[in-house]
Design an enzyme around this catalytic site. Structure first.
Site, mmCIF file in Angstrom:
data_model
loop_
_atom_site.group_PDB
_atom_site.id
_atom_site.type_symbol
_atom_site.label_atom_id
_atom_site.label_comp_id
_atom_site.label_asym_id
_atom_site.label_seq_id
_atom_site.Cartn_x
_atom_site.Cartn_y
_atom_site.Cartn_z
ATOM 1 N N PRO A 111 0.829 -1.199 0.000
ATOM 2 C CA PRO A 111 0.000 0.000 0.000
ATOM 3 C C PRO A 111 0.862 1.246 0.000
ATOM 4 C CG PRO A 111 -0.010 -1.035 2.158
ATOM 5 C CD PRO A 111 0.775 -1.932 1.261
ATOM 6 N N CYS A 112 0.496 2.196 -0.819
ATOM 7 C CA CYS A 112 1.179 3.492 -0.832
ATOM 8 C C CYS A 112 0.112 4.522 -0.520
ATOM 9 C CB CYS A 112 1.812 3.759 -2.192
ATOM 10 S SG CYS A 112 3.157 2.650 -2.552
#
Ligand code: SAH
Length: 744
Positions: A377-378
């Site tokens: 996840p960013c």
């Protein structure tokens, strides 16, 4: 002509327009003298570029024009920072450059000096001291299409034989050798680790697709921080060791595990995967477990060790290695996590645990994993996140998982890597996070390429764009990107430098017979009518499937282990709208394009901004709130038609998101007064109906919204399987077999 060619070239530009050979050639030479030095054909040189830039190239022709101007033709090498990786290359070896097939003509006086450039095998365990003295070395080719870094073709080595080349191994055979799949026989088993697995959609799709190519890809390990998501994976995949922990803790655990194995496992211990049915149950969520070792009375005796983890599972603030302990005379409810130091008098139990864990591959050691897939996840780049750290996104804690993902790849060295992310990874901060990811792969000597894929092109009624990064060790073939199977027009303009990364047919290119785009009705028209208040997790289908999509999605095809006898429809229940919203939704007409603007008392100006009609008395709900809520009027400066919007049967949804919120996205059923159910969303993501989800209603929506659309993963899995059998062509794109989207 002269003026145009006099210009030195810029490597980041378009190579095509620069590659027009000089036509008015009077003669060719085999050598030339520049600044008192003699240069021969095949020599490498430092070459003056735009401004102060200096580039590296190999001289492949000397020529003189009718006007007596002297030129040389050059084949270019790229320095790391000249490639699409740009600034994200500070950790690269400054001597490593990349071969390219880009050539053009330049004036002779652009040559500055001679360089010694050596080709080496990408498979060499790299030790610069073993190389002949050299200014630069190269082991891979760089091409602009799909930002590809890959092994050099075989004939390149031959070309290089006169040069100071060392051990020029040909890493792969590029002969297409399609897998033999007679009577469904599977050729080879590959072990997959799914990181940030969510409910496991990506790995599920990859395994289905790989099977179509004749490869038995098996998800051996899956890691996710979210406990319900982990339980979903385990529901569908009993063959998988599912670990509910943070990826960063998992990496530390792996390092400790390797040490423990070195200490306790004798060399002759057999290492084989156990049959799936003797794998242990899913370890419980560490956060739920409690450790009360401080209070444990001294006479407690350890009965057995059940599991191992690294981290701060008990909130003590200490990051350490821990074992899950079953106490003598106590049951599972009293199991606790104990630090390894406190178990010093349990050496034998620890040894047994490690030997046993080693044998059944409780955790992977370097070399055990063939494929790593995952979507780190960013959150710092999500388009929906307004608080992003623009200046230095890698320092943003919320983007740290990108680094952790690559560190795990570095540690385990799988043959193949597939990373997925939102397309903003190529846009945000000039694409620095995407460049970083690619740069890490290339630095670790992976071949790599990047593609942007629209899920709708593979047979779901959802557009959904995502970026995918392939990595492959030099000993392997770099997987291709699968060409679309469905006729969907992709209206998306990537950032200029990633224009060549969009996966699809080129305009004007002859396409095979593509399937028609799948529309909302094709995907969900067979599902029973349910109300906003339906709260059952299971129900009968009531009607047969109506479309090819529905037949396929109902067939038990997810490669999952839970197979029910009687067809039961799961998760066909909506997030229940609260009273106010429910009243509003009942007032939205059941027609194409309907949304909150169809409620009474609104006017739309020429500027497409919606406002309350001053001549109209504001309608109130029984709660006293206005029928048209303020947030709908102000959303996107009053220009949006998405609040309380109905989808229509002939539409494609933009992107399923993680929360079933009809205030800001079109999520209402065409003809029922409710949001789409979990199952309807799952179908839009291509989940087979047999795929089970675990958790509260919101948690299940989130797992579905987070997922990689299964048909996309399936297509990528096929490409992976073909590459693993060295059945891949040189091209970046692959055509899927006919009827691939609906084949089991
Ligand atoms: N690829 C998955 C979806 C991944 S969504 C699929 O196809 O189904 C990203 C996941 O990362 C979420 O499930 C979230 O719980 C998990 N996650 C977030 N931070 C994490 C961390 N530090 N370690 C492990 N998992 C994490």
């Amino acid at each position: 002509m002269q003026n145009r060619r006099n210009k030195s070239r810029s490597l980041s530009g378009n190579d095509k327009e620069e590659d027009e050979p000089i036509l008015n050639v009077k003669c060719h030479y085999v050598q030339a003298e520049v600044n008192g030095k003699v240069f021969h054909l095949g020599d490498c040189a430092l070459i003056r570029g735009d401004g102060k830039q200096k580039h590296i190239g190999r001289i492949i022709e000397f020529l003189r024009t009718m006007e007596d101007d002297d030129y040389f033709r050059v084949q270019w090498f790229y320095k790391p920072e000249d490639t699409v990786m740009k600034k994200e290359t500070s950790f690269h070896d400054k001597k490593r450059i990349f071969y390219s097939t880009i050539e053009n003509d330049n004036m002779l006086d652009c040559i500055i000096s001679k360089l010694n450039v050596t080709q080496i095998s990408p498979e060499l365990k790299f030790d610069l001291s073993s190389l002949p003295p050299s200014d630069y070395y190269y082991d891979m080719e760089y091409c602009l299409d799909y930002s590809t870094f890959r092994n050099l073709p075989r004939d390149n080595c031959a070309m290089n034989s006169e040069m100071a080349s060392v051990d020029c191994l040909d890493p792969v055979l590029s002969v297409a050798n399609p897998p033999v799949l007679e009577n469904g026989s599977i050729c080879e088993t590959y072990n997959l680790l799914d990181l940030y697995a969510g409910c496991g959609a990506m790995s599920t799709g990859l395994c289905i697709g790989a099977r179509h190519s004749g490869v038995n890809l098996v998800t051996r390990w899956a890691i996710d921080l979210d406990s319900p998501a982990c339980k979903s994976i385990q529901l569908n995949h009993s063959e998988t060791q599912v670990r509910n922990e943070a990826a960063e803790d998992f990496l530390e655990l792996l390092k400790h595990w390797e040490k423990l194995c070195k200490k306790f496992v004798k060399e002759d211990t057999e290492s084989q995967f156990p049959p799936a049915d003797i794998l242990p149950d899913l370890p419980e969520n560490k956060a739920d477990a409690h450790s009360d070792s401080d209070e444990a009375p001294e006479e407690l005796e350890v009965s057995s060790l059940l599991d191992i983890c690294y981290g701060d599972s008990d909130g003590s603030g200490k990051q350490e290695l821990k074992f899950k302990v079953r106490w003598k005379g106590y049951g599972p409810d009293d199991d606790t996590w104990e630090p390894i130091e406190g178990l010093s008098n349990c050496q034998e139990l620890i040894q047994d645990f490690v030997i046993n864990g080693f044998k059944r591959k409780l955790l992977p050691l370097p070399g055990d994993v063939d494929v790593i897939c995952g979507g780190p996840p960013c959150q710092g780049i999500s388009g929906y996140n307004r608080f992003r750290c623009v200046d230095d996104p890698l320092s943003d804690e919320r983007n740290r998982q990108l680094i952790v993902f690559m560190d795990i790849v570095d540690y385990l060295k799988p043959k193949f890597v597939l990373m997925e992310n939102v397309t903003d990874i190529l846009r945000f901060d000039k694409g620095s996070l995407g460049r970083y990811a690619l740069s890490r792969l290339v630095h670790m000597r992976y071949q790599a390429r990047v593609g942007i894929i629209a899920a709708g092109c593979y047979g779901v009624p959802q557009f959904r764009l995502r970026a995918f990064f392939w990595g492959a060790l030099p000993s392997e073939e770099l997987p291709q990107f699968p060409l679309p199977t469905h006729d969907v027009v992709v209206r998306y303009w990537p950032p200029a430098e990633f224009e060549r990364n969009l996966v699809g047919y080129e305009e004007g290119q002859q396409t095979p017979e593509l399937e028609d785009a799948v529309l909302l009705g094709d995907a969900i028209s067979d599902l029973p009518v349910v109300t906003n208040f339906q709260n059952l997790d299971e129900m009968p289908y009531r009607r047969p499937p109506e479309t090819e999509f529905q037949k396929y999605i109902r067939s038990n095809n997810c490669g999952c282990t839970s197979k029910s006898e009687e067809p039961v429809l799961y998760d066909h229940r909506p997030f229940q709208l609260f009273e106010d919203d429910y009243i509003r939704v009942c007032k939205i007409p059941q027609k194409k394009g309907a949304n909150f603007r169809d409620l009474p008392g609104l006017i739309v100006g020429d500027d497409n901004v919606v406002r309350r009609d001053p001549s109209f008395k504001t309608l109130l709900l029984p709660s006293g709130k206005p029928m048209v809520p303020e947030y709908a009027l102000t959303f996107e400066q009053g220009k949006s038609k998405r609040p309380f919007a109905r989808l229509w049967w002939d539409e494609t949804m933009p992107t399923i998101v993680t929360a079933p919120n009809c205030h800001c996205q079109a999520l209402l059923h065409p003809e029922q007064d409710r949001v789409l159910t979990i199952r309807e969303c799952a179908r839009l993501q291509g989940f087979p109906d047999s795929f089970r989800l675990w958790g509260t209603v919101k948690q299940r929506y989130r797992q579905v919204g987070n997922a990689v659309a299964i048909p996309v993963a399936k297509a990528l899995g096929y490409a992976l399987g073909m590459a693993s059998q060295k059945a891949t062509g040189k091209e970046a794109l692959l055509t899927l077999p006919p009827k691939f989207a609906y084949s089991n």
